[in-house]
Design an enzyme around this catalytic site. Sequence first.
Site, PDB file in Angstrom:
ATOM      1  N   THR A   1      -2.554   1.127  -4.703  1.00 20.06           N
ATOM      2  CA  THR A   1      -2.995   2.273  -3.911  1.00 20.06           C
ATOM      3  C   THR A   1      -4.340   2.822  -4.389  1.00 20.06           C
ATOM      4  O   THR A   1      -4.532   3.062  -5.590  1.00 20.06           O
ATOM      5  CB  THR A   1      -1.908   3.380  -3.924  1.00 20.06           C
ATOM      6  OG1 THR A   1      -2.380   4.524  -3.223  1.00 20.06           O
ATOM      7  CG2 THR A   1      -1.501   3.772  -5.323  1.00 20.06           C
ATOM      8  N   ASN A   2      -5.273   2.991  -3.449  1.00 24.30           N
ATOM      9  CA  ASN A   2      -6.499   3.739  -3.745  1.00 24.30           C
ATOM     10  C   ASN A   2      -6.147   5.216  -3.788  1.00 24.30           C
ATOM     11  O   ASN A   2      -5.466   5.714  -2.880  1.00 24.30           O
ATOM     12  CB  ASN A   2      -7.539   3.534  -2.642  1.00 24.30           C
ATOM     13  CG  ASN A   2      -8.231   2.176  -2.712  1.00 24.30           C
ATOM     14  OD1 ASN A   2      -8.031   1.396  -3.649  1.00 24.30           O
ATOM     15  ND2 ASN A   2      -9.050   1.895  -1.714  1.00 24.30           N
ATOM     16  N   GLN A   3      -6.608   5.902  -4.798  1.00 24.34           N
ATOM     17  CA  GLN A   3      -6.332   7.340  -4.910  1.00 24.34           C
ATOM     18  C   GLN A   3      -7.646   8.098  -5.066  1.00 24.34           C
ATOM     19  O   GLN A   3      -7.983   8.608  -6.152  1.00 24.34           O
ATOM     20  CB  GLN A   3      -5.375   7.603  -6.075  1.00 24.34           C
ATOM     21  CG  GLN A   3      -3.953   7.116  -5.796  1.00 24.34           C
ATOM     22  CD  GLN A   3      -3.275   7.876  -4.650  1.00 24.34           C
ATOM     23  OE1 GLN A   3      -3.346   9.093  -4.584  1.00 24.34           O
ATOM     24  NE2 GLN A   3      -2.633   7.150  -3.724  1.00 24.34           N
ATOM     25  N   ALA A   4      -8.387   8.161  -3.961  1.00 22.97           N
ATOM     26  CA  ALA A   4      -9.681   8.845  -3.983  1.00 22.97           C
ATOM     27  C   ALA A   4      -9.523  10.343  -4.242  1.00 22.97           C
ATOM     28  O   ALA A   4     -10.473  11.005  -4.650  1.00 22.97           O
ATOM     29  CB  ALA A   4     -10.420   8.606  -2.676  1.00 22.97           C
TER      30      ALA A   4
ATOM     31  N   ASP B   1      -2.045  -0.479   5.825  1.00 22.17           N
ATOM     32  CA  ASP B   1      -2.375   0.101   7.131  1.00 22.17           C
ATOM     33  C   ASP B   1      -3.881   0.220   7.345  1.00 22.17           C
ATOM     34  O   ASP B   1      -4.322   0.810   8.326  1.00 22.17           O
ATOM     35  CB  ASP B   1      -1.692   1.459   7.325  1.00 22.17           C
ATOM     36  CG  ASP B   1      -2.274   2.542   6.429  1.00 22.17           C
ATOM     37  OD1 ASP B   1      -2.680   2.225   5.290  1.00 22.17           O
ATOM     38  OD2 ASP B   1      -2.330   3.711   6.861  1.00 22.17           O
TER      39      ASP B   1
ATOM     40  N   TYR C   1      -4.434  13.038   1.039  1.00 20.27           N
ATOM     41  CA  TYR C   1      -4.425  13.322  -0.406  1.00 20.27           C
ATOM     42  C   TYR C   1      -3.073  13.851  -0.887  1.00 20.27           C
ATOM     43  O   TYR C   1      -2.981  14.841  -1.609  1.00 20.27           O
ATOM     44  CB  TYR C   1      -5.564  14.265  -0.783  1.00 20.27           C
ATOM     45  CG  TYR C   1      -6.901  13.734  -0.332  1.00 20.27           C
ATOM     46  CD1 TYR C   1      -7.407  12.555  -0.883  1.00 20.27           C
ATOM     47  CD2 TYR C   1      -7.635  14.368   0.659  1.00 20.27           C
ATOM     48  CE1 TYR C   1      -8.618  12.034  -0.449  1.00 20.27           C
ATOM     49  CE2 TYR C   1      -8.850  13.855   1.096  1.00 20.27           C
ATOM     50  CZ  TYR C   1      -9.329  12.688   0.523  1.00 20.27           C
ATOM     51  OH  TYR C   1     -10.517  12.174   0.948  1.00 20.27           O
TER      52      TYR C   1
ATOM     53  N   LYS D   1      -9.644  -1.103  -3.527  1.00 23.34           N
ATOM     54  CA  LYS D   1      -9.616  -1.930  -2.319  1.00 23.34           C
ATOM     55  C   LYS D   1     -10.793  -1.539  -1.427  1.00 23.34           C
ATOM     56  O   LYS D   1     -11.077  -0.356  -1.333  1.00 23.34           O
ATOM     57  CB  LYS D   1      -8.277  -1.728  -1.573  1.00 23.34           C
ATOM     58  CG  LYS D   1      -7.066  -2.200  -2.367  1.00 23.34           C
ATOM     59  CD  LYS D   1      -5.754  -1.912  -1.644  1.00 23.34           C
ATOM     60  CE  LYS D   1      -5.407  -0.422  -1.676  1.00 23.34           C
ATOM     61  NZ  LYS D   1      -4.078  -0.115  -1.055  1.00 23.34           N
TER      62      LYS D   1
ATOM     63  N   ASP E   1       0.879  -1.164   0.000  1.00 25.51           N
ATOM     64  CA  ASP E   1       0.000   0.000   0.000  1.00 25.51           C
ATOM     65  C   ASP E   1       0.929   1.229   0.000  1.00 25.51           C
ATOM     66  O   ASP E   1       2.094   1.136   0.398  1.00 25.51           O
ATOM     67  CB  ASP E   1      -0.878  -0.041   1.259  1.00 25.51           C
ATOM     68  CG  ASP E   1      -1.697   1.213   1.427  1.00 25.51           C
ATOM     69  OD1 ASP E   1      -2.238   1.713   0.422  1.00 25.51           O
ATOM     70  OD2 ASP E   1      -1.774   1.710   2.578  1.00 25.51           O
ATOM     71  N   ARG E   2       0.441   2.372  -0.451  1.00 30.02           N
ATOM     72  CA  ARG E   2       1.346   3.526  -0.473  1.00 30.02           C
ATOM     73  C   ARG E   2       1.193   4.410   0.770  1.00 30.02           C
ATOM     74  O   ARG E   2       2.085   4.458   1.609  1.00 30.02           O
ATOM     75  CB  ARG E   2       1.140   4.383  -1.741  1.00 30.02           C
ATOM     76  CG  ARG E   2       2.314   5.346  -1.957  1.00 30.02           C
ATOM     77  CD  ARG E   2       2.044   6.411  -3.007  1.00 30.02           C
ATOM     78  NE  ARG E   2       1.143   7.440  -2.493  1.00 30.02           N
ATOM     79  CZ  ARG E   2       0.732   8.483  -3.184  1.00 30.02           C
ATOM     80  NH1 ARG E   2       1.125   8.643  -4.438  1.00 30.02           N
ATOM     81  NH2 ARG E   2      -0.083   9.383  -2.648  1.00 30.02           N
ATOM     82  N   ASP E   3       0.047   5.096   0.876  1.00 31.54           N
ATOM     83  CA  ASP E   3      -0.111   6.083   1.961  1.00 31.54           C
ATOM     84  C   ASP E   3      -0.236   5.376   3.305  1.00 31.54           C
ATOM     85  O   ASP E   3      -1.126   4.551   3.511  1.00 31.54           O
ATOM     86  CB  ASP E   3      -1.328   6.957   1.680  1.00 31.54           C
ATOM     87  CG  ASP E   3      -1.175   7.712   0.359  1.00 31.54           C
ATOM     88  OD1 ASP E   3      -0.111   8.302   0.129  1.00 31.54           O
ATOM     89  OD2 ASP E   3      -2.115   7.668  -0.457  1.00 31.54           O
TER      90      ASP E   3
HETATM   91 MG    MG Z   1      -2.846   3.255   3.420  1.00 31.66          MG
END
Ligand code: MG
Length: 183
Positions: A50-53, A133, A19, A108, A8-10
């Site tokens: 990664t989700n990028q909302a 996370d 963001y 995800k 995962d990224r963030d």
């Molecule tokens: Mg995360």
Amino acid sequence: MQKALFLDRDGVINHETGYLHRIADVRWIDGIFSLARTATELGYQLVVVTNQAGIARGLYTEADFETLMDWMRAEFAAQGAPLAAVYYSPYHPTHGIGDYKRDHEDRKPNPGMLLRAARDLNLDLTASILVGDRCSDIAAANAAGLRAAFLLTGTEPNPCPHPHQTISTLADLELWLRNQPND
Ligand SMILES: [Mg+2]
């Protein structure tokens, strides 16, 4: 077939700043490059999912994301742990704008990005692992049939319902990797 460490990224690679989309705002999580190097040495492909909302919400563009990730790829390569691939989901089912307002198999907790990576990179998912996370990371890992899912503690206030192992630092996962018998 290859095995992967899905990242995962963030909250795993960089601290969550809300963001994130500017290089200047990137603060690395302790131990990320050491973990990435060890995984690479042990034969794992490094794959970011990664989700990028923030893209869905119109806070930044896919081009902004790609610019940041091009820089991040270079940082990982310079650290001796090149990223094999980066997958992102720019959708959000309720807060998305225009075409981005939808759920998607890639978002995800759905496993779409992991399944796509398996096809693209010829990965054995049953030999692959993920670190995230959020419970949504853990759910995606379980849905994709990964060998193990690791939750970095500190973000989720409540326990995640799907099977996983908790780690308090990335060094814990690095140690786990080193303790696996060589296959
Ligand atoms: Mg995360």
